[in-house]
Design an enzyme around this catalytic site. Structure first.
Site, short mmCIF file in Angstrom:
data_model
loop_
_atom_site.label_atom_id
_atom_site.label_comp_id
_atom_site.label_asym_id
_atom_site.label_seq_id
_atom_site.Cartn_x
_atom_site.Cartn_y
_atom_site.Cartn_z
CG ASP A 14 60.43 -47.55 42.18
OD1 ASP A 14 61.45 -48.03 41.65
OD2 ASP A 14 59.94 -46.45 41.87
NE ARG A 94 50.55 -41.60 47.48
CZ ARG A 94 50.32 -42.53 46.57
NH1 ARG A 94 49.57 -43.58 46.86
NH2 ARG A 94 50.82 -42.43 45.36
CG ASP A 123 52.61 -39.51 46.12
OD1 ASP A 123 51.60 -38.92 46.54
OD2 ASP A 123 52.70 -39.96 44.96
CB SER A 174 54.91 -42.49 37.12
OG SER A 174 54.50 -42.55 38.47
N1 ARG Z 1 51.16 -34.80 41.32
C1 ARG Z 1 50.13 -35.55 41.96
C2 ARG Z 1 50.16 -35.33 43.44
O1 ARG Z 1 51.14 -34.89 43.95
C3 ARG Z 1 50.15 -36.99 41.55
C4 ARG Z 1 51.14 -37.88 42.20
C5 ARG Z 1 51.07 -39.22 41.60
N2 ARG Z 1 51.89 -40.15 42.26
C6 ARG Z 1 52.55 -41.13 41.65
N3 ARG Z 1 53.28 -41.89 42.40
N4 ARG Z 1 52.50 -41.31 40.36
O2 ARG Z 1 49.20 -35.59 44.14
#
Ligand code: ARG
Length: 400
Positions: A14, A94, A123, A174
């Protein structure tokens, strides 16, 4: 002159397509920023990829120490577990990444920051809200939210423009990883009834049939020693993760409530985070005064929710962190942990030079220093209001 945007670049599909797409569709120059938060990637390779995808500049930042000291330490001190289980792995990287995006935007005179998040996840919330908190004047560009390509089409775009991606069509999960753990989503895991296949795990693959014991030493709420040896926080986290993970400890499989209203099935492996939280919580039992401990426990879920929701740079998160930090002054001492083959873990013992446990007060054996004669009066007054109430109800009076 075309605009400049600073993009959080991971080297994946991406963000590689985002570099090219932003140049082509939005007429922007892209400065790629790749941040090492302990995901164990090859950053030289990632830098080259960004340039080959069309970035005018590619910057790599080693932020592992910053991750440990500025993000992991405060959430460990708060025993932060979202919905009681998830140690906020992605949630803390993040805001850290945004710090570096904003710094690069200032340095290179960019007017926007960009990220490769979709519109369905947390995210994007964390990137957007952190950016607005640190740089309210910067624009936010999220190509994946607007380009309307599905995964197949994104791969086709990359192939058409000969972008340097290693992704294959059957790579189904992912993954997001950093010093604090690893999250796995998508593929078969989207069926919440399906057990996670063993091959999704990398940090919690059992490699030993023996129990592993270790002693973690804390100073003022932060782990500083492992089995008596002083270690920096990054190395200590890595070592605890490797040792605990070798027994299979550290997996979480849960249905999670995202900020955007979607329930999702999440699989995590966080051996270091869960081991250190377990030890830290236990040491607090020994060292925190009772009212402080209870009040802190009430605030911890709120703190975790704020961090999960992307509110790292918010006044409430900062105020709660200040409270937590002030409770940690005496959270000093050692905790013994044992990890059983197969994933179980227990605390075997704890000690502290400033612990509040007083054997002379607690003992039931022989002489002690407790004033037994004080107890009866205290307990009588403590129960007085309930006794008065019960008498008014006629409790215990025989029926007329
Ligand atoms: N659900 C988790 C969170 O919101 C993991 C997010 C993982 N992100 C990803 N881009 N795979 O913190």
């Amino acid at each position: 002159m075309s605009r400049r945007v600073v993009l959080a670049y991971s080297g994946g599909l991406d963000t590689s397509v985002a570099v090219h797409w932003s140049g082509a569709e939005l007429d922007t120059e892209v400065i790629a920023v790749a941040v090492d938060v302990g995901q164990g990637a090859d950053f030289e390779e990632i830098r080259e990829r960004a340039l080959r995808a069309g970035a005018v500049e590619a910057i790599v930042v080693d932020a592992r120490e910053e991750m440990a000291n500025d993000f992991v330490a405060p959430i460990l001190m708060a025993n932060a577990l979202y919905e009681g289980r998830y140690p906020l792995v992605s949630s803390i990287s993040r805001p850290l990444i945004v710090r570096h995006l904003v710094a690069a935007a200032r340095k290179h005179g960019a007017d926007a920051v960009a990220h490769g998040c979709t519109g369905k996840g947390n995210d994007q919330v964390r990137f957007d809200v952190a950016t607005r908190s640190l740089a309210p004047d910067l624009e936010i560009v999220a190509p994946v939210r607007v380009w309307g390509m599905n995964r197949e089409e994104t791969i086709a775009y990359a192939e058409k423009h000969e972008l340097p991606i290693t992704i294959s069509r059957d790579k189904i999960y992912s993954i997001d990883e950093n010093l604090w753990g690893r999250s796995i989503e998508c593929g078969i895991l989207e069926d919440p009834w399906a057990a996670p296949p063993e091959d999704v795990f990398t940090l919690t693959v059992p490699t030993t049939s023996e129990a592993v014991e270790l002693v973690v030493g804390f100073e003022a709420g932060v782990p500083v020693r492992l089995d008596g040896k002083s270690l920096g926080l990054v190395e200590l986290i890595e070592r605890v993760g490797a040792l605990a993970g070798s027994t299979g400890f550290g997996r979480v499989d849960m249905i999670e409530g995202r900020r955007v209203g979607i329930k999702s099935r999440e699989v995590y492996e966080c051996p270091a985070a869960l081991a250190l939280i377990k030890a830290h919580q236990d040491l607090e039992g020994l060292t925190l005064e009772r009212d402080v401990a209870h009040e802190k426990a009430r605030l911890e879920p709120r703190f975790s929710e704020l961090v999960y929701d992307g509110m790292w740079f918010s006044p409430l998160r900062e105020a709660l962190s200040a409270f937590v930090a002030s409770t940690q002054r005496d959270v000093t001492g050692d905790v013994r942990l044992r990890f059983q083959p197969g994933g179980g873990a227990e605390v075997l013992g704890r000690r502290s030079p400033v612990g509040l446990y007083d054997e002379n007060l607690a003992t039931y054996e022989g002489e002690d220093t407790f004033h037994h004669e004080d107890a009866a009066g205290f307990v009588r007054l403590f129960g007085l209001s309930v006794q008065t109430w019960a008498a008014r109800q006629g409790v215990g009076r025989s029926p007329a």
